[in-house]
Design a protein around this motif. Structure first.
Motif, PDB file in Angstrom:
ATOM      1  N   ASP A   1      27.492   5.989 -17.875  1.00  0.00           N
ATOM      2  CA  ASP A   1      26.806   6.242 -19.129  1.00  0.00           C
ATOM      3  C   ASP A   1      25.297   6.312 -18.967  1.00  0.00           C
ATOM      4  O   ASP A   1      24.579   6.484 -19.927  1.00  0.00           O
ATOM      5  N   ILE A   2      24.806   6.202 -17.737  1.00  0.00           N
ATOM      6  CA  ILE A   2      23.363   6.363 -17.521  1.00  0.00           C
ATOM      7  C   ILE A   2      23.116   7.767 -16.970  1.00  0.00           C
ATOM      8  O   ILE A   2      23.816   8.228 -16.080  1.00  0.00           O
ATOM      9  N   ASP A   3      22.132   8.440 -17.538  1.00  0.00           N
ATOM     10  CA  ASP A   3      21.709   9.726 -16.998  1.00  0.00           C
ATOM     11  C   ASP A   3      20.958   9.452 -15.684  1.00  0.00           C
ATOM     12  O   ASP A   3      19.960   8.733 -15.688  1.00  0.00           O
ATOM     13  N   PRO A   4      21.426   9.998 -14.549  1.00  0.00           N
ATOM     14  CA  PRO A   4      20.787   9.647 -13.268  1.00  0.00           C
ATOM     15  C   PRO A   4      19.498  10.414 -12.927  1.00  0.00           C
ATOM     16  O   PRO A   4      18.799  10.046 -11.997  1.00  0.00           O
ATOM     17  N   HIS A   5      19.151  11.482 -13.667  1.00  0.00           N
ATOM     18  CA  HIS A   5      18.131  12.443 -13.206  1.00  0.00           C
ATOM     19  C   HIS A   5      16.682  11.982 -13.343  1.00  0.00           C
ATOM     20  O   HIS A   5      15.799  12.783 -13.678  1.00  0.00           O
ATOM     21  N   ILE A   6      16.414  10.727 -13.027  1.00  0.00           N
ATOM     22  CA  ILE A   6      15.059  10.198 -13.241  1.00  0.00           C
ATOM     23  C   ILE A   6      14.011  10.862 -12.339  1.00  0.00           C
ATOM     24  O   ILE A   6      12.842  10.936 -12.685  1.00  0.00           O
ATOM     25  N   TRP A   7      14.423  11.401 -11.175  1.00  0.00           N
ATOM     26  CA  TRP A   7      13.462  12.026 -10.253  1.00  0.00           C
ATOM     27  C   TRP A   7      12.833  13.288 -10.858  1.00  0.00           C
ATOM     28  O   TRP A   7      11.817  13.771 -10.383  1.00  0.00           O
ATOM     29  N   LEU A   8      13.451  13.835 -11.919  1.00  0.00           N
ATOM     30  CA  LEU A   8      12.880  15.033 -12.547  1.00  0.00           C
ATOM     31  C   LEU A   8      11.786  14.689 -13.556  1.00  0.00           C
ATOM     32  O   LEU A   8      11.187  15.586 -14.150  1.00  0.00           O
ATOM     33  N   SER A   9      11.533  13.402 -13.743  1.00  0.00           N
ATOM     34  CA  SER A   9      10.382  12.966 -14.528  1.00  0.00           C
ATOM     35  C   SER A   9       9.264  12.664 -13.540  1.00  0.00           C
ATOM     36  O   SER A   9       9.494  12.022 -12.513  1.00  0.00           O
ATOM     37  N   LEU A  10       8.044  13.120 -13.820  1.00  0.00           N
ATOM     38  CA  LEU A  10       6.929  12.819 -12.914  1.00  0.00           C
ATOM     39  C   LEU A  10       6.700  11.313 -12.853  1.00  0.00           C
ATOM     40  O   LEU A  10       6.478  10.752 -11.783  1.00  0.00           O
ATOM     41  N   GLN A  11       6.787  10.663 -14.021  1.00  0.00           N
ATOM     42  CA  GLN A  11       6.597   9.200 -14.049  1.00  0.00           C
ATOM     43  C   GLN A  11       7.722   8.520 -13.264  1.00  0.00           C
ATOM     44  O   GLN A  11       7.488   7.552 -12.547  1.00  0.00           O
ATOM     45  N   GLY A  12       8.934   9.037 -13.402  1.00  0.00           N
ATOM     46  CA  GLY A  12      10.079   8.477 -12.684  1.00  0.00           C
ATOM     47  C   GLY A  12       9.934   8.652 -11.181  1.00  0.00           C
ATOM     48  O   GLY A  12      10.240   7.740 -10.409  1.00  0.00           O
ATOM     49  N   ALA A  13       9.461   9.823 -10.762  1.00  0.00           N
ATOM     50  CA  ALA A  13       9.289  10.096  -9.327  1.00  0.00           C
ATOM     51  C   ALA A  13       8.235   9.170  -8.736  1.00  0.00           C
ATOM     52  O   ALA A  13       8.361   8.702  -7.599  1.00  0.00           O
ATOM     53  N   LYS A  14       7.190   8.895  -9.529  1.00  0.00           N
ATOM     54  CA  LYS A  14       6.141   7.991  -9.055  1.00  0.00           C
ATOM     55  C   LYS A  14       6.727   6.583  -8.860  1.00  0.00           C
ATOM     56  O   LYS A  14       6.442   5.918  -7.873  1.00  0.00           O
ATOM     57  N   TRP A  15       7.560   6.187  -9.792  1.00  0.00           N
ATOM     58  CA  TRP A  15       8.221   4.881  -9.700  1.00  0.00           C
ATOM     59  C   TRP A  15       9.094   4.827  -8.440  1.00  0.00           C
ATOM     60  O   TRP A  15       9.055   3.868  -7.669  1.00  0.00           O
ATOM     61  N   GLU A  16       9.880   5.872  -8.233  1.00  0.00           N
ATOM     62  CA  GLU A  16      10.781   5.901  -7.078  1.00  0.00           C
ATOM     63  C   GLU A  16       9.989   5.933  -5.766  1.00  0.00           C
ATOM     64  O   GLU A  16      10.347   5.281  -4.791  1.00  0.00           O
TER      65      GLU A  16
END
Ligand SMILES: [Zn+2]
Length: 313
Positions: free
Chosen positions: A142-157
């Protein structure tokens, strides 16, 4: 006497050469890369982020090959072998790879392996719309996995990856620090540029094939609507297609985006129905040729921005 010494040296060097060849690790060119940190990643987006931070101090093996659907994957025996000799293993997490990754780690039995879930600590988006909107049988996560497509998410990763590289290879800390600072500055620059643009854009809505861009939409206050669900497994029903066509007409949608690994057929049908164009967009689940994470994301953002500008004319 000298001759005997030379002969012995020659035999000894032959022995060294042979033993190097025999001990070749599953990583390519292992003998010339012994100094490099051996990193295994699950799929392309993790490769791109690891490359941005690790540069020439790491050697990467990607488990999921380009062109293979990453939402439904089973590793091979050779992937487990790679994990048995690697120093770092990076996955995205948020339900994307855990089902096979944790099993593979257990089988590999490598006590020195540092396991990195790059999304750890980030704020997830729950896929509450999936069951209501899409005609999909898949309720695996139930979690959307595509966080790397967010610039903020990519910075976090990238930060989590950076911390892991320093832990696994402290001698090169200064190098990893500099790469992270440079990457993060470029992310901030791109984010600020497009935040200003999207804030001024009269339309905030875009339509994709595979619903992979919710995190990007969250970054910029945009809204994504899609033909398929977040796991790229739902086929839209006729009713859903009609709803989406009405949605496109109401929101003056000029572009239907289609992802690199999706069949464009349904997108073309929808585009034809509402008088829109079909345009390619990259989820980074497979590589976009030689382009880096930042280059591909700039392309994605510019295409979405252009579609919003033309959509309202
Ligand atoms: Zn996806």
């Amino acid at each position: 006497m000298k001759r005997i010494v030379y002969a012995l040296l020659f035999i000894f060097s032959l022995f060294l050469l042979t033993s190097c060849t025999l001990e070749k690790a599953p990583f390519s060119e292992a003998s010339s890369n012994n100094q490099k940190l051996q990193v295994v990643v699950s799929f392309n987006a993790m490769r791109e982020l690891a490359e941005a931070i690790g540069g020439n101090k790491i050697e990467i093996k990607t488990i999921i090959p380009d062109g293979v659907e990453p939402h439904d994957f089973e590793p091979k025996a050779s992937d487990v072998t790679a994990l048995s000799t690697a120093s770092v293993f990076i996955i995205n997490g948020f339900g994307m790879e855990q089902s096979w990754a944790e099993k593979a780690i257990k089988t590999a039995g490598n006590k020195n392996l540092l396991f990195v879930i790059a999304s750890n600590g980030a704020t997830p988006i729950y896929d509450t719309a999936a069951s209501a909107f899409w005609n999909s049988q898949s309720q695996r996560h139930d979690i959307d996995p595509h966080i790397w497509l967010s610039l903020q998410g990519a910075k976090w990763e990238a930060k989590n990856i950076h911390n892991a590289f320093i832990k696994a290879d402290p001698a090169n800390k200064a190098y990893y620090d500099a790469n992270y600072d440079a990457f993060s500055a470029k992310i901030d620059y791109l984010y600020t540029d497009y935040k200003t643009k999207f804030d001024q854009s009269p339309s905030k809505v875009f339509v994709t094939g595979h619903a992979a861009f919710s995190y990007m939409a969250r970054d910029f206050g945009l809204q994504q609507n899609s033909l398929e669900n977040v796991f790229a497994s739902g086929e839209p029903s006729a009713r859903r297609l009609k709803e989406l066509a009405d949605f496109c007409l109401n929101h003056h949608i000029s572009t239907i985006f289609v992802e690199d690994m999706e069949s464009p057929k349904i997108s073309q049908t929808l585009a034809h129905e509402v008088g829109a164009n079909v345009e390619g967009i990259y989820t980074l689940e497979s590589s976009n040729g030689s382009k880096t994470y930042l280059q591909t994301q700039k392309e994605n953002l510019e295409k979405i921005y252009q579609s919003l500008s033309t959509g309202h004319l």
